[in-house]
Design an enzyme around this catalytic site. Structure first.
Site, mmCIF file in Angstrom:
data_model
loop_
_atom_site.group_PDB
_atom_site.id
_atom_site.type_symbol
_atom_site.label_atom_id
_atom_site.label_comp_id
_atom_site.label_asym_id
_atom_site.label_seq_id
_atom_site.Cartn_x
_atom_site.Cartn_y
_atom_site.Cartn_z
ATOM 1 N N LYS A 293 -6.329 -0.551 10.169
ATOM 2 C CA LYS A 293 -7.614 -0.704 10.861
ATOM 3 C C LYS A 293 -7.448 -1.183 12.302
ATOM 4 O O LYS A 293 -8.234 -0.837 13.177
ATOM 5 C CB LYS A 293 -8.524 -1.648 10.078
ATOM 6 C CG LYS A 293 -7.981 -3.056 9.933
ATOM 7 C CD LYS A 293 -8.332 -3.687 8.611
ATOM 8 C CE LYS A 293 -7.437 -3.137 7.535
ATOM 9 N NZ LYS A 293 -7.414 -3.896 6.278
ATOM 10 N N ILE B 278 -13.297 2.013 -1.369
ATOM 11 C CA ILE B 278 -14.645 2.579 -1.258
ATOM 12 C C ILE B 278 -14.609 3.826 -0.377
ATOM 13 O O ILE B 278 -14.048 3.788 0.714
ATOM 14 C CB ILE B 278 -15.619 1.538 -0.649
ATOM 15 C CG1 ILE B 278 -15.761 0.343 -1.585
ATOM 16 C CG2 ILE B 278 -16.972 2.171 -0.351
ATOM 17 C CD1 ILE B 278 -16.554 -0.809 -0.977
ATOM 18 N N LYS C 29 -13.139 -3.235 11.360
ATOM 19 C CA LYS C 29 -13.825 -2.314 10.444
ATOM 20 C C LYS C 29 -15.222 -1.949 10.943
ATOM 21 O O LYS C 29 -15.655 -0.808 10.813
ATOM 22 C CB LYS C 29 -13.904 -2.957 9.057
ATOM 23 C CG LYS C 29 -12.527 -3.105 8.393
ATOM 24 C CD LYS C 29 -12.606 -4.023 7.176
ATOM 25 C CE LYS C 29 -11.308 -4.071 6.394
ATOM 26 N NZ LYS C 29 -11.356 -5.086 5.311
ATOM 27 N N VAL D 22 0.828 -1.209 0.000
ATOM 28 C CA VAL D 22 0.000 0.000 0.000
ATOM 29 C C VAL D 22 0.865 1.263 0.000
ATOM 30 O O VAL D 22 0.578 2.228 -0.711
ATOM 31 C CB VAL D 22 -0.985 -0.019 1.188
ATOM 32 C CG1 VAL D 22 -1.762 1.284 1.261
ATOM 33 C CG2 VAL D 22 -1.954 -1.191 1.044
#
Lengths: 394, 394
Positions: A93, A124, A193, A11
């Site tokens: 997270k 998203i 999450k 990432v």
């Protein structure tokens, strides 16, 4: 705006790539000037450093992207960054779910921002839209397929008839699943999450932990998938929370849908996450829940919001709410070798070989019963039978 | 911030209701001070006025909500508002689709804002998220179920086996469809919404008009639905545009999905709209595409963005692109009494009574052929057979 990235994994590399290669009026305002890596990774490239103090004390760096993962040292490094007047955006997270209130408070004290869009739902734009909805609405429901890896496994098992272990191996080969897949298949990733989403939605703090009901897909078999299919169902791993009168439910569990329901149409490693508000109604998002570029895209959106001073919602996380899964009554199907009559003498049961239909039972009791059975050495499976009707199901 | 609303229909009343009844730190900053209505509607209520000049010349009014609908006088009144230094937010897709560039230019010249979230997708935060994605990505695809009324009709026909006229009547009784249903069932409403979305996505102007391919659901019969069902398909009315090398396709047409595809799970009057970007991938939104409170919610979101100075994307709409639906090759099914061999001698056709399967034909040719057949007095139906696979279908 000058940026440092903590971590040069998938990432982190994606953020570097988007900032250097996407050529918009916005991305052109961003520059990655420093990447923090472990000492053994420092190879003479001008951006790489293992010296965090050099980043913290560099007044030209305005923002830090944390993509180390895990609780420590990420937790300490985020706090250090905020206290040095750097805004922080993170995809982590696990650390956000445990320290969202602390990070938010310290960011405010230091007049910097702490954003974490990519921690839930990957690419998203979930957090920003949840927060925007809350500018107007009360939200009483959070629901969704929050984990792409487990969705990929269930989808492949459904489509190909393959066994769990085969598909897990495939997911690992594709880079979707870790060597230790527990976070994805046992519900811990969804727990983080759903905690973050619930914290924002209801302005409270839900701490991850054993008190939260979660049943993953570790025990699912080829036969389970076939049995569900024969009954017209497709199984998905859902996370849901509902708020009513200062009480909320919170549960992560396999859930059965008919093929015509929208959740059944979420394939591969996609996520599907949604909310219900009092004027907007039910609103859901379908997109790439993980992956290098989608996740990096969400991090860069946070960076741009800091740069453009598009402030996110200010939350205190101070509503006192009571967790209560005993008020949620649903139908379930349980696969076990045990005699369920022994465990649930007061409930309406229908046995079909190893499969048991349990009518109208509260979520807490069925989860606790199946966990108890698991202690006997059986590898039971449970799934909630979704009784609602399509889009307007709550 | 003081607000005037032009029009006191369903959506205008919804804006007034949300601002007065939702009790958040944001909505509490807004106040509706004036509502413009026709002279015969002025009844002495202090907010009602038929004197637009009194609104334009009131320096305390910062923003005008236009929910009159239609082209004129909405077009002139929006321009007057912008020129008087008022920001404008509108739900009026017809006027936005035709004047987006003019409104945007005049707003910029007068240093005010012109936002139109609710013009596409009702309560779905579609425009804002399309614009946010464009801060980072190139977008090459817009797709979706943009009209809730036609989706309701198709969904009810599929579920209940009812005839088109019966379900249209039901939709009218429920307030979903107008007395003249043409905008909803002939694709004009979708055309406006897809023009607006495409304008933003590709930074161009697509004028609504007969040059744009659209085939609605006016001719669909109970037998069509049954025939599709027997072949494992569910029919949805889709709008789609794709961009490739300065050429774009643009088409509105009935499209066939398998029950396991996500579009098939969009029920009732819901919308499902999406984009594909080069780093975010495919991202879609499912929610209330119309209705008083969802649409009003989206208008109030725009109002809050003006109030909070969260600037939306700055678009010039000046890319020169070529419309070309001849490059889009798909399989179609056509229902007609005509002999399709006569019209399409060069294509692979398979006849099954009145139903014809047409392999690999370009979108423009099949639409023009069916329109030609319609001129003979037949009431043909066409549907695109969606060949892609689930989430990653383009």
């Amino acid at each position: 705006m000058n940026i440092a990235i903590l971590g040069k994994g998938t990432v982190g590399s994606g953020v570097d790539q988007i900032i250097s290669e996407q050529n918009t009026a916005f991305t052109n305002q961003l520059k990655v000037v420093s990447i923090f890596v472990r000492p053994e990774k420092v190879d003479g490239s001008p951006k790489l450093t293992a010296d965090y103090a050099s980043i913290l004390n560099n007044p030209d760096i305005d923002l830090i992207v944390e993509v180390l993962g895990g609780i420590e040292p990420a937790h300490t490094m985020i706090i250090d960054a905020l206290k040095h007047g750097k805004s922080v955006v993170t995809a982590n997270k696990a650390v956000v779910a445990r320290h969202i209130q602390e990070f938010t408070k310290i960011a405010a004290e230091n007049q910097v921002k702490f954003y974490f869009e990519s921690s839930v739902g990957g690419g998203i734009p979930w957090i920003i839209n949840l927060e925007r909805a809350l500018r107007i609405d009360k939200i009483d429901s959070i629901h969704g397929i929050f984990n792409g890896t487990s969705n990929f496994i269930l989808d492949q098992m459904t489509k190909t008839g393959a066994k769990f272990d085969e598909v897990l191996k495939e997911a690992q080969d594709l880079g979707y699943a870790e060597a230790d897949p527990s976070a994805d298949i046992d519900g811990y990733d969804i727990e983080n999450k759903l905690c973050i989403s619930t914290d924002i939605a209801y302005d409270t703090i839900v701490e991850p932990g054993d008190h939260l009901l979660k049943f993953g897909i570790r025990n699912i078999t080829h036969n389970d998938i076939q049995y569900f299919k024969e009954h017209g169902w497709i199984v998905k791993l859902l996370g849901r929370s509902f708020l009513k009168n200062n009480r909320y439910t919170f549960v992560i569990e396999p859930t059965l849908y008919s093929p015509g329901q929208i959740e059944a149409g979420v394939h591969n490693n996609y996520n599907y996450v949604g909310l219900r508000g009092d004027t907007i109604g039910k609103l859901s998002f379908n997109g790439q829940g993980a992956g290098m570029l989608p996740t990096a895209h969400a991090l860069v959106q946070d960076i741009l919001d800091v740069y453009l001073k598009n402030d996110h919602l200010d939350r205190k996380f101070n509503q006192k709410l009571e967790l209560n899964n005993e008020t949620k009554i649903m139908d379930y199907i349980v696969r076990t070798k045990a005699d369920l009559n022994h465990y649930l003498p007061d409930y309406e049961l229908k046995q079909d070989g190893e499969y048991w239909f349990v009518k109208q039972i509260n979520t807490k009791l069925i989860h606790e019963t199946v966990q108890q059975i698991a202690l006997t050495g059986d590898k039971p499976f449970l799934a909630c039978i979704n009784g609602g009707a399509e889009n307007d199901r709550s």
